[in-house]
Design an enzyme around this catalytic site. Sequence first.
Site, mmCIF file in Angstrom:
data_model
loop_
_atom_site.group_PDB
_atom_site.id
_atom_site.type_symbol
_atom_site.label_atom_id
_atom_site.label_comp_id
_atom_site.label_asym_id
_atom_site.label_seq_id
_atom_site.Cartn_x
_atom_site.Cartn_y
_atom_site.Cartn_z
ATOM 1 N N ASP A 253 133.267 41.097 106.064
ATOM 2 C CA ASP A 253 132.622 41.960 105.080
ATOM 3 C C ASP A 253 133.732 42.609 104.257
ATOM 4 O O ASP A 253 134.895 42.674 104.700
ATOM 5 C CB ASP A 253 131.781 43.010 105.798
ATOM 6 C CG ASP A 253 131.102 43.968 104.848
ATOM 7 O OD1 ASP A 253 130.638 43.520 103.784
ATOM 8 O OD2 ASP A 253 131.057 45.176 105.163
ATOM 9 N N ASP B 56 133.312 45.840 101.720
ATOM 10 C CA ASP B 56 133.248 47.299 101.636
ATOM 11 C C ASP B 56 133.293 47.920 103.026
ATOM 12 O O ASP B 56 132.448 47.637 103.875
ATOM 13 C CB ASP B 56 131.959 47.741 100.927
ATOM 14 C CG ASP B 56 132.009 47.486 99.432
ATOM 15 O OD1 ASP B 56 132.823 48.120 98.756
ATOM 16 O OD2 ASP B 56 131.246 46.628 98.958
#
Length: 433
Positions: free
Chosen positions: A16, A18
């Site tokens: 991922d 963020d």
Amino acid sequence: MRMRSLAEQFDAFLFDLDGVVYIGDEPMSDAVEALGRLRAMGKAVRFLTNDPRYTRQQFVRRLEGMGIEAVPDEVIGCGWATAQHLRQLGVRSALVVGNAALASELEAAGIVPTEADGGEPPTVDAVVVGAGEHLGYRHILQASRAILAGANFVATNADGRFPAPGGPAPGTGAIVRAVDVATGRRPLVVGKPNPFMFRMALESLAPGAQAVMVGDNPATDILGAHLAGLPGILVAREGEGGRPGITVPQAQGASSRRGLLQADAVVSTLLALFEPSPPLRHWAPLPHPWPERVSPGVAAVVLGPEDRVLWVRRQDTGRWSLPLGHVEPAESLHEAVRRDVLEETGLVVRPVRLTGVYSEPAAQVFVYPSGEAVHFVTCCFLCRVEGGCLQPAPDEVSEAAFFEPGAPPPAAMAIHLQWVAHALAGGPEAVVR
């Protein structure tokens, strides 16, 4: 024997962005070193993000500006994934509730985009909702009217918020929920935890590569990984519930099934990927849709004349089943079973005994035409007829009849045959309170 590190246990790492690799325009302190070490070991790296505000090329430029190596084929953004998914579905035009990057990804996939401007809704195949700081009421109004006019409702993701430098910021899900409420329609959600993005990442890897997901959101990163058959590592940094090193939540070899949102390992820093760790659990793709909610249901084994069993033929499937339904708010189970039998068959029944509680997902997860998946936990009751007239509800039941217990109707639902057997094998009758 030396215990291998997580970096040694896997061939590919899906990250991922963020909150894991960066926040805003600043890389996490450990991300540059950890990603560099993985690449030096020959590991494949992919970036899976639910941020629809950038194209793949823009993500690459952002990462490179932070000193992180990346190429477009390594980025699986939800905007790009949505465009690929809609192209596979044959969508040719879309109203884009988002920004220019999302429109660009759709156009590159051969879909004609119209960016929402708050005016009259265009005639399009789909409304695609993303995120953008400029979105407001009139964009929601335009999207809602286009959907009510027949366009498919598609969401790049449903995240309610995402990490930002000043604290959590509203995500795509905030706009999606507004359109959902305004239209009464549920969207097709392409982003995590939908396994689609994970499958696209896996298809880009070498055959047989062992992959793992690394993320900071159990509801998208960890759940999505498990739905796709991958282990998931949760990044919980210091001050956010994280601990130094690696935590493996359950001893290896345990037979109990853990929740799908529980990570297989928890790390407080990406550099912990290079520390020794017990091997992580292997997962298989979930054999049924992931339910959005769990709902109580009731079913009835209704005994009529000569203790024959009542069966109904469903309008939607043509299959024979027991009378069944859901439990309304503030309704007791025996009130629910009486109401559902009356509504479906016209008969008034008396619940006699609870004969089983059934929750096996393979048989109890149902997908409605709207696309909503619901996991029913069904309480089955033995009931006796007290009155009424056998009259099937035309919108749900095409036929209803009593059958001998040993001679059920053809094409009867197998799981319901089991419920009848359990009910008829029960003990003495008792009043249900």
